[in-house]
Design a protein around this motif. Structure first.
Motif, mmCIF file in Angstrom:
data_model
loop_
_atom_site.group_PDB
_atom_site.id
_atom_site.type_symbol
_atom_site.label_atom_id
_atom_site.label_comp_id
_atom_site.label_asym_id
_atom_site.label_seq_id
_atom_site.Cartn_x
_atom_site.Cartn_y
_atom_site.Cartn_z
ATOM 1 N N CYS A 60 0.837 -1.152 -0.106
ATOM 2 C CA CYS A 60 -0.266 -0.192 -0.088
ATOM 3 C C CYS A 60 0.867 1.248 -0.069
ATOM 4 N N TRP A 61 1.921 0.997 0.243
ATOM 5 C CA TRP A 61 3.020 2.282 0.043
ATOM 6 C C TRP A 61 2.720 3.262 1.341
ATOM 7 N N LYS A 62 2.170 2.626 2.388
ATOM 8 C CA LYS A 62 1.913 3.661 3.554
ATOM 9 C C LYS A 62 2.700 3.320 4.791
ATOM 10 N N SER A 63 3.411 1.906 5.020
ATOM 11 C CA SER A 63 4.044 1.705 6.154
ATOM 12 C C SER A 63 5.107 2.271 6.476
ATOM 13 N N LYS A 64 5.237 2.686 7.647
ATOM 14 C CA LYS A 64 6.203 3.202 8.364
ATOM 15 C C LYS A 64 7.645 2.419 8.281
ATOM 16 N N LYS A 65 7.455 1.195 8.223
ATOM 17 C CA LYS A 65 8.597 0.313 8.106
ATOM 18 C C LYS A 65 8.762 -0.262 6.855
ATOM 19 N N PHE A 66 8.146 0.418 5.669
ATOM 20 C CA PHE A 66 8.417 0.165 4.345
ATOM 21 C C PHE A 66 9.972 -0.301 3.899
ATOM 22 N N PRO A 67 10.176 -1.279 3.185
ATOM 23 C CA PRO A 67 9.006 -2.213 2.328
ATOM 24 C C PRO A 67 8.552 -3.220 3.261
ATOM 25 N N LEU A 68 8.555 -3.222 4.653
ATOM 26 C CA LEU A 68 8.087 -4.111 5.396
ATOM 27 C C LEU A 68 6.447 -3.803 5.709
ATOM 28 N N CYS A 69 5.619 -4.684 5.676
ATOM 29 C CA CYS A 69 4.156 -4.032 6.137
ATOM 30 C C CYS A 69 4.038 -3.819 7.693
ATOM 31 N N ASP A 70 3.492 -2.776 8.251
ATOM 32 C CA ASP A 70 3.311 -2.581 9.639
ATOM 33 C C ASP A 70 1.747 -2.291 9.845
ATOM 34 N N GLY A 71 0.869 -2.941 8.972
ATOM 35 C CA GLY A 71 -0.671 -2.917 9.337
ATOM 36 C C GLY A 71 -1.110 -1.663 9.024
ATOM 37 N N THR A 72 -0.597 -0.691 8.314
ATOM 38 C CA THR A 72 -1.169 0.589 8.004
ATOM 39 C C THR A 72 -2.121 0.463 6.886
ATOM 40 N N HIS A 73 -2.006 -0.683 6.301
ATOM 41 C CA HIS A 73 -2.913 -0.943 5.112
ATOM 42 C C HIS A 73 -4.408 -0.917 5.567
ATOM 43 N N ASN A 74 -4.576 -1.315 6.910
ATOM 44 C CA ASN A 74 -6.065 -1.456 7.461
ATOM 45 C C ASN A 74 -6.778 -0.096 7.593
ATOM 46 N N GLN A 75 -5.736 0.803 8.183
ATOM 47 C CA GLN A 75 -6.407 2.194 8.167
ATOM 48 C C GLN A 75 -6.812 2.714 6.697
ATOM 49 N N HIS A 76 -6.070 2.566 5.897
ATOM 50 C CA HIS A 76 -6.074 2.937 4.542
ATOM 51 C C HIS A 76 -7.609 2.410 3.980
ATOM 52 N N ASN A 77 -7.597 1.030 4.157
ATOM 53 C CA ASN A 77 -8.686 0.583 3.834
ATOM 54 C C ASN A 77 -10.008 0.987 4.138
ATOM 55 N N LYS A 78 -9.849 1.343 5.443
ATOM 56 C CA LYS A 78 -10.954 1.749 6.253
ATOM 57 C C LYS A 78 -11.530 3.202 5.733
ATOM 58 N N ASP A 79 -10.216 4.032 5.421
ATOM 59 C CA ASP A 79 -10.641 5.385 5.174
ATOM 60 C C ASP A 79 -11.101 5.680 3.880
ATOM 61 N N THR A 80 -10.786 4.781 2.730
ATOM 62 C CA THR A 80 -10.827 4.826 1.179
ATOM 63 C C THR A 80 -11.854 3.708 0.754
#
Ligand code: FES
Length: 84
Positions: A50-70
């Motif tokens: 999702c290109w929004k992780s604070k630990k990019f390129p590893l996933c930190d779960g930020t995609h959950n908030q992105h999906n909820k918001d969008t």
């Protein structure tokens, strides 16, 4: 010009990561990933798509908030090692 028109039509996926580079690429050797999987609690390593992780390129779960918001439905690439 054409490039500006294209950017206006299609928003950029990458909003903030390494914007000074022409292309953001990460390369992992499979031999290095396997030990990471082995030592992880669930024997897997998740890479952000999702290109929004604070630990990019590893996933930190930020995609959950992105999906909820969008209303989007993005998630990580999960590399797992099921071998015992
Ligand atoms: Fe980007 Fe999970 S934080 S896919």
């Amino acid at each position: 010009d054409d490039q500006i028109k294209k950017i206006e039509k299609e928003p950029q996926v990458n909003q903030s990561l390494s914007k000074d580079k022409d292309k953001v690429v990460h390369v992992y050797d499979i031999k290095d990933i396997q030990p990471e999987c082995d030592k992880a609690q669930n024997k897997s390593v998740s890479y952000c798509r999702c290109w929004k992780s604070k630990k990019f390129p590893l996933c930190d779960g930020t995609h959950n908030q992105h999906n909820k918001d969008t209303g989007d439905n993005v998630g990580p690439l999960v590399v797992t090692n099921k071998k015992e």
